[in-house]
Design a protein around this motif. Sequence first.
Motif, PDB file in Angstrom:
ATOM      1  N   GLU A  68      10.202  24.069 -19.131  1.00 32.18           N
ATOM      2  CA  GLU A  68      10.960  23.103 -18.335  1.00 32.18           C
ATOM      3  C   GLU A  68       9.743  22.134 -18.116  1.00 32.18           C
ATOM      4  O   GLU A  68      10.210  20.816 -17.900  1.00 32.18           O
ATOM      5  CB  GLU A  68      11.281  23.723 -17.053  1.00 32.18           C
ATOM      6  CG  GLU A  68      12.407  24.776 -17.034  1.00 32.18           C
ATOM      7  CD  GLU A  68      13.005  25.158 -15.927  1.00 32.18           C
ATOM      8  OE1 GLU A  68      12.425  24.696 -14.786  1.00 32.18           O
ATOM      9  OE2 GLU A  68      13.770  26.062 -15.926  1.00 32.18           O
ATOM     10  N   CYS A  69       8.478  22.582 -18.055  1.00 32.00           N
ATOM     11  CA  CYS A  69       7.730  21.456 -17.665  1.00 32.00           C
ATOM     12  C   CYS A  69       7.376  20.309 -18.555  1.00 32.00           C
ATOM     13  O   CYS A  69       7.286  19.221 -18.311  1.00 32.00           O
ATOM     14  CB  CYS A  69       6.213  22.516 -17.266  1.00 32.00           C
ATOM     15  SG  CYS A  69       4.806  21.147 -16.712  1.00 32.00           S
ATOM     16  N   ILE A  70       7.443  20.839 -19.789  1.00 30.08           N
ATOM     17  CA  ILE A  70       7.187  19.865 -20.878  1.00 30.08           C
ATOM     18  C   ILE A  70       8.429  19.309 -21.517  1.00 30.08           C
ATOM     19  O   ILE A  70       8.065  18.309 -22.360  1.00 30.08           O
ATOM     20  CB  ILE A  70       6.442  20.677 -22.240  1.00 30.08           C
ATOM     21  CG1 ILE A  70       7.225  21.646 -22.616  1.00 30.08           C
ATOM     22  CG2 ILE A  70       5.034  21.144 -21.769  1.00 30.08           C
ATOM     23  CD1 ILE A  70       6.551  22.398 -24.137  1.00 30.08           C
ATOM     24  N   GLU A  71       9.386  19.568 -21.101  1.00 33.63           N
ATOM     25  CA  GLU A  71      10.858  19.218 -21.578  1.00 33.63           C
ATOM     26  C   GLU A  71      10.788  17.249 -21.551  1.00 33.63           C
ATOM     27  O   GLU A  71      10.582  16.962 -20.586  1.00 33.63           O
ATOM     28  CB  GLU A  71      12.043  19.586 -20.829  1.00 33.63           C
ATOM     29  CG  GLU A  71      13.211  19.275 -21.387  1.00 33.63           C
ATOM     30  CD  GLU A  71      14.525  19.519 -20.678  1.00 33.63           C
ATOM     31  OE1 GLU A  71      15.638  19.489 -20.974  1.00 33.63           O
ATOM     32  OE2 GLU A  71      14.274  20.382 -19.704  1.00 33.63           O
ATOM     33  N   GLU A  72      10.848  16.824 -22.659  1.00 34.41           N
ATOM     34  CA  GLU A  72      11.092  15.249 -22.521  1.00 34.41           C
ATOM     35  C   GLU A  72       9.712  14.582 -22.117  1.00 34.41           C
ATOM     36  O   GLU A  72       9.911  13.623 -21.992  1.00 34.41           O
ATOM     37  CB  GLU A  72      12.191  14.739 -22.198  1.00 34.41           C
ATOM     38  CG  GLU A  72      13.609  15.261 -22.561  1.00 34.41           C
ATOM     39  CD  GLU A  72      14.775  14.619 -21.979  1.00 34.41           C
ATOM     40  OE1 GLU A  72      14.530  13.994 -20.817  1.00 34.41           O
ATOM     41  OE2 GLU A  72      15.682  14.801 -22.569  1.00 34.41           O
ATOM     42  N   ALA A  73       8.559  15.108 -22.315  1.00 28.03           N
ATOM     43  CA  ALA A  73       7.288  14.531 -21.675  1.00 28.03           C
ATOM     44  C   ALA A  73       6.859  13.596 -22.699  1.00 28.03           C
ATOM     45  O   ALA A  73       6.964  13.978 -23.971  1.00 28.03           O
ATOM     46  CB  ALA A  73       6.324  15.768 -21.366  1.00 28.03           C
ATOM     47  N   ASP A  74       6.314  12.386 -22.036  1.00 25.14           N
ATOM     48  CA  ASP A  74       5.710  11.628 -22.881  1.00 25.14           C
ATOM     49  C   ASP A  74       4.246  11.922 -23.064  1.00 25.14           C
ATOM     50  O   ASP A  74       3.644  11.476 -24.122  1.00 25.14           O
ATOM     51  CB  ASP A  74       5.603  10.154 -22.035  1.00 25.14           C
ATOM     52  CG  ASP A  74       7.153   9.454 -21.999  1.00 25.14           C
ATOM     53  OD1 ASP A  74       7.767   9.217 -22.694  1.00 25.14           O
ATOM     54  OD2 ASP A  74       7.366   9.385 -20.706  1.00 25.14           O
TER      55      ASP A  74
END
Length: 338
Positions: A68-74
């Motif tokens: 959840e933390c890294i989802e779609e992270a730039d």
Amino acid sequence: MKQKVAVLGPGSWGTALAQVLAENGHEVRIWGNNKEQIDEINTHHTNQHYLPDLVIPESIQGKLSLEECIEEADAVLFVVPTKAIRSVAQEFTAKCKNQPLIIHASKGLEQGSHKRISEVLMEEIPTEKRRGVVVLSGPSHAEEVAVHDITTITAAGEDLAQASYVQQLFMNDYFRIYTNDDVIGVETGAALKNIIALGAGAIHGLGFGDNAKAAIMTRGLAEISRLGVAMGANPLTFIGLSGVGDLIVTCTSVHSRNWRAGNLLGKGHSLDEVLENMGMIVEGVSTTKAAYELSQQLNVEMPITEAIYKVLYEGEEVKQAAKEIMLRDGKTENEFSI
């Protein structure tokens, strides 16, 4: 431009950097595996164990799920202890579904392999799951960044455009970033200064004064430079922020865990007592072992590092180790001898 940034590691430095990012208008999520700590971040907007006086921006979301933390992270910022870098990178790779820029702000060398953190990250994270790797490092105490004290550090990457992206992510009126393409030098300076900080603390614990402090810092910088150059670093990096700058701040401040640990060793406490008293990771202890072994492998003379290694791993008394350094044969002062 607003970016989505995942911060992996809710320690003091990870929390302070998350605050900088949130205050710059970015969407910030911070991951940790301690439920009580993450609940505290989300409910009370504090992180009492690491930064007891800080009120964290309410926009920062704490996450127990790495996915959840890294989802779609730039961008994904690794701020976990060196010993956890490889395992967290492996978990990241298994759960990442896009291609963020990888940034790390940890300082150390991996035990056994003696690899720099960026090397470990590039080994474990395939190119299709990372745009690149940038190192964020320099003279900085989380406690001071948290209260907006003026701070300048370095973003280092082989691709300067990626380093410039990190520069723009973090820069504001109290937190200034310079770019650098010498990843080896920046990482080496960041890791090895913790060893010298242990020595500087030990000197203080023994009751010595400013002359001794200046001696260990100056000659310690010579050691750092020698090993760094042998590893392929640009020697000029070591007179910059991630060299002498980081060395000064780590060797002269009570905020420095490594200085505090060395101070206790100098006062006669055992290593086990010191580590129990600290309650946090003291990266210089493991880095001393890795750097000593690496210096033997590369045939680089590092007497201060060797002396600290003997204190930490062979039980030698701090006072005896200092005496042995002082009684070494006379040398010519230059960057390759001590």
